[in-house]
Design a protein around this motif. Structure first.
Motif, PDB file in Angstrom:
ATOM      1  N   LYS A 199       0.825  -1.206   0.000  1.00 12.32           N
ATOM      2  CA  LYS A 199       0.000   0.000   0.000  1.00 12.32           C
ATOM      3  C   LYS A 199       0.862   1.261   0.000  1.00 12.32           C
ATOM      4  O   LYS A 199       0.623   2.201  -0.764  1.00 12.32           O
ATOM      5  N   ILE A 200       1.875   1.294   0.859  1.00  9.42           N
ATOM      6  CA  ILE A 200       2.760   2.462   0.939  1.00  9.42           C
ATOM      7  C   ILE A 200       3.520   2.648  -0.367  1.00  9.42           C
ATOM      8  O   ILE A 200       3.630   3.767  -0.883  1.00  9.42           O
ATOM      9  N   PHE A 201       4.030   1.554  -0.919  1.00 11.92           N
ATOM     10  CA  PHE A 201       4.780   1.623  -2.175  1.00 11.92           C
ATOM     11  C   PHE A 201       3.901   2.152  -3.312  1.00 11.92           C
ATOM     12  O   PHE A 201       4.308   3.050  -4.067  1.00 11.92           O
ATOM     13  N   ASN A 202       2.695   1.612  -3.449  1.00 12.92           N
ATOM     14  CA  ASN A 202       1.793   2.050  -4.521  1.00 12.92           C
ATOM     15  C   ASN A 202       1.407   3.516  -4.378  1.00 12.92           C
ATOM     16  O   ASN A 202       1.365   4.267  -5.368  1.00 12.92           O
ATOM     17  N   GLN A 203       1.131   3.944  -3.139  1.00 13.57           N
ATOM     18  CA  GLN A 203       0.768   5.344  -2.909  1.00 13.57           C
ATOM     19  C   GLN A 203       1.949   6.261  -3.223  1.00 13.57           C
ATOM     20  O   GLN A 203       1.770   7.343  -3.789  1.00 13.57           O
ATOM     21  N   ALA A 204       3.143   5.844  -2.865  1.00 12.37           N
ATOM     22  CA  ALA A 204       4.333   6.651  -3.147  1.00 12.37           C
ATOM     23  C   ALA A 204       4.516   6.847  -4.642  1.00 12.37           C
ATOM     24  O   ALA A 204       4.848   7.943  -5.111  1.00 12.37           O
ATOM     25  N   ASN A 205       4.287   5.796  -5.420  1.00  7.08           N
ATOM     26  CA  ASN A 205       4.421   5.911  -6.867  1.00  7.08           C
ATOM     27  C   ASN A 205       3.326   6.776  -7.478  1.00  7.08           C
ATOM     28  O   ASN A 205       3.512   7.357  -8.551  1.00  7.08           O
ATOM     29  N   GLU A 206       2.184   6.857  -6.807  1.00  6.25           N
ATOM     30  CA  GLU A 206       1.126   7.761  -7.257  1.00  6.25           C
ATOM     31  C   GLU A 206       1.547   9.215  -7.090  1.00  6.25           C
ATOM     32  O   GLU A 206       1.152  10.084  -7.862  1.00  6.25           O
ATOM     33  N   LEU A 207       2.333   9.486  -6.058  1.00  7.60           N
ATOM     34  CA  LEU A 207       2.751  10.861  -5.763  1.00  7.60           C
ATOM     35  C   LEU A 207       3.977  11.287  -6.556  1.00  7.60           C
ATOM     36  O   LEU A 207       4.132  12.466  -6.877  1.00  7.60           O
ATOM     37  N   ALA A 208       4.855  10.325  -6.861  1.00  7.48           N
ATOM     38  CA  ALA A 208       6.146  10.659  -7.464  1.00  7.48           C
ATOM     39  C   ALA A 208       6.002  11.052  -8.931  1.00  7.48           C
ATOM     40  O   ALA A 208       5.166  10.517  -9.658  1.00  7.48           O
ATOM     41  N   GLY A 209       6.841  11.997  -9.368  1.00  5.47           N
ATOM     42  CA  GLY A 209       6.847  12.387 -10.771  1.00  5.47           C
ATOM     43  C   GLY A 209       7.373  11.277 -11.658  1.00  5.47           C
ATOM     44  O   GLY A 209       6.922  11.083 -12.778  1.00  5.47           O
ATOM     45  N   GLU A 210       8.335  10.508 -11.150  1.00  2.00           N
ATOM     46  CA  GLU A 210       8.904   9.370 -11.870  1.00  2.00           C
ATOM     47  C   GLU A 210       8.732   8.110 -11.031  1.00  2.00           C
ATOM     48  O   GLU A 210       8.997   8.115  -9.826  1.00  2.00           O
ATOM     49  N   LYS A 211       8.302   7.029 -11.671  1.00  2.00           N
ATOM     50  CA  LYS A 211       8.062   5.775 -10.965  1.00  2.00           C
ATOM     51  C   LYS A 211       9.386   5.132 -10.542  1.00  2.00           C
ATOM     52  O   LYS A 211      10.433   5.360 -11.139  1.00  2.00           O
ATOM     53  N   PHE A 212       9.310   4.312  -9.503  1.00  2.00           N
ATOM     54  CA  PHE A 212      10.463   3.533  -9.063  1.00  2.00           C
ATOM     55  C   PHE A 212       9.982   2.157  -8.643  1.00  2.00           C
ATOM     56  O   PHE A 212       8.775   1.946  -8.434  1.00  2.00           O
ATOM     57  N   THR A 213      10.895   1.216  -8.531  1.00  2.00           N
ATOM     58  CA  THR A 213      10.519  -0.155  -8.176  1.00  2.00           C
ATOM     59  C   THR A 213      10.679  -0.371  -6.680  1.00  2.00           C
ATOM     60  O   THR A 213      11.375   0.383  -5.987  1.00  2.00           O
ATOM     61  N   ILE A 214      10.061  -1.425  -6.198  1.00  2.00           N
ATOM     62  CA  ILE A 214      10.105  -1.715  -4.771  1.00  2.00           C
ATOM     63  C   ILE A 214      11.482  -2.206  -4.332  1.00  2.00           C
ATOM     64  O   ILE A 214      11.818  -2.189  -3.141  1.00  2.00           O
ATOM     65  N   ASP A 215      12.307  -2.637  -5.289  1.00  2.00           N
ATOM     66  CA  ASP A 215      13.657  -3.107  -4.973  1.00  2.00           C
ATOM     67  C   ASP A 215      14.715  -2.033  -5.188  1.00  2.00           C
ATOM     68  O   ASP A 215      15.919  -2.294  -5.026  1.00  2.00           O
ATOM     69  N   THR A 216      14.292  -0.814  -5.527  1.00  2.00           N
ATOM     70  CA  THR A 216      15.235   0.284  -5.722  1.00  2.00           C
ATOM     71  C   THR A 216      15.911   0.629  -4.392  1.00  2.00           C
ATOM     72  O   THR A 216      15.234   0.763  -3.372  1.00  2.00           O
ATOM     73  N   PRO A 217      17.232   0.770  -4.362  1.00  2.00           N
ATOM     74  CA  PRO A 217      17.897   1.226  -3.122  1.00  2.00           C
ATOM     75  C   PRO A 217      17.403   2.634  -2.766  1.00  2.00           C
ATOM     76  O   PRO A 217      17.304   3.498  -3.655  1.00  2.00           O
ATOM     77  N   ILE A 218      17.094   2.868  -1.525  1.00  2.00           N
ATOM     78  CA  ILE A 218      16.550   4.184  -1.149  1.00  2.00           C
ATOM     79  C   ILE A 218      17.574   5.298  -1.346  1.00  2.00           C
ATOM     80  O   ILE A 218      17.206   6.454  -1.551  1.00  2.00           O
ATOM     81  N   THR A 219      18.864   4.942  -1.327  1.00  4.03           N
ATOM     82  CA  THR A 219      19.891   5.952  -1.568  1.00  4.03           C
ATOM     83  C   THR A 219      19.944   6.362  -3.041  1.00  4.03           C
ATOM     84  O   THR A 219      20.575   7.360  -3.387  1.00  4.03           O
ATOM     85  N   SER A 220      19.270   5.592  -3.915  1.00 10.51           N
ATOM     86  CA  SER A 220      19.251   5.910  -5.345  1.00 10.51           C
ATOM     87  C   SER A 220      18.012   6.701  -5.752  1.00 10.51           C
ATOM     88  O   SER A 220      17.884   7.100  -6.912  1.00 10.51           O
TER      89      SER A 220
END
Length: 283
Positions: free
Chosen positions: A143-164
């Motif tokens: 749920k958090i991941f999907n909502q975050a991608n709704e807000l972000a200008g560019e999509k990211f994957t759930i396995d993306t390092p947060i430092t990236s």
């Protein structure tokens, strides 16, 4: 030594409090006036902000916005430089909660957010969910991941390092995480106009989770999204302005123009040509 049920219940409550998972049912906060830097009384009698409300805080740089946010965060009781008093549900915060690191009345989000942990997005959310003793962590992570991608200008994957993550992606993740998983009933948003996120969706998400949302901003769109705006001058609250129907019409026009700008930004991002194919209609 034996422990009766009442003592056990109290121990359980204290343990949850220490873990920071005690549900904080805050229905409202009330600001009572203090004084500005000139020693003049602030320009309001009482300001009550209820759960689900959005209030903007506006004023020149250095006018005292950060001091107001700090007063709210610490539950001021006339013991800060402004002499303001902050009530929670109409009452003063008791000292145990006020100074306890486990009782987080306020979650603060700013445009300067950088991750330093070497974790993936999934691992980061899972770590937070585990600390909150969430039972069904997988559904919360999704749920958090999907909502975050709704807000972000560019999509990211759930396995993306947060430092990236980009700045906008980081803020989108933190807003989604705060809205869904944080127990803090008040969210202070500091200057997110250039955060690279869908601002309206972000505010809708926070308010939809019954948060009190306070925004320090210079952005007219964000300011007009609020039910009211607090005007800061000389270190104190100069006045409180209620949004008018005319201003809401202005908000509609500004939002339409902002959508056009966002669309052009996306076209540039993906290498497309820009065309003058829009018209802003006065409402």
């Amino acid at each position: 030594m034996s422990i009766d049920n009442n003592e056990l219940d109290e121990m359980d409550f204290d343990l949850l409090d220490i873990l920071g998972v005690t549900e904080q049912k805050v229905e409202s906060i009330t600001l009572l006036p203090g004084y500005n830097k000139k020693g003049e009384k602030e320009g309001y009698e009482e300001l009550v902000i209820k759960a689900g409300e959005i209030v903007a805080i506006v004023g020149p740089t250095g006018s005292g916005k950060s001091r107001l946010l700090a007063d709210i965060e610490w539950g001021a009781q006339g013991d800060t430089p402004t002499k303001r008093t902050v009530l929670v549900n109409g009452e003063l915060m008791d000292s145990k909660k006020r100074f306890s690191p486990s009782y987080k009345l306020v979650a603060q989000l700013s445009q300067n957010m950088n991750f330093v942990m070497d974790l993936s997005v999934r691992e980061f959310i899972d770590l937070h969910a585990e600390s909150r003793l969430v039972l069904d962590r997988e559904s919360v992570i999704e749920k958090i991941f999907n909502q975050a991608n709704e807000l972000a200008g560019e999509k990211f994957t759930i396995d993306t390092p947060i430092t990236s993550l980009s700045g906008g992606q980081s803020r989108a993740l933190m807003i989604s995480d705060t809205a869904i998983l944080s127990t803090s009933p008040i969210v202070l948003i500091d200057e997110i106009e250039n955060a690279g996120i869908d601002r309206k969706k972000a505010l809708d998400l926070l308010v939809g989770n019954n948060k009190i949302v306070l925004m320090a901003t210079h952005d007219p769109i964000l300011a007009l999204m609020g039910d009211r705006r607090i005007v800061i001058k000389n270190g104190g609250i100069s006045k409180v302005i209620e949004s008018t129907p005319e201003e809401k019409n202005i908000l509609g026009a500004l939002t339409e123009l902002d959508d056009v700008v966002q669309g052009m930004r996306n076209k540039l991002r993906y290498g497309e040509r820009l065309e003058l194919d829009f018209e802003i209609k006065k409402k």
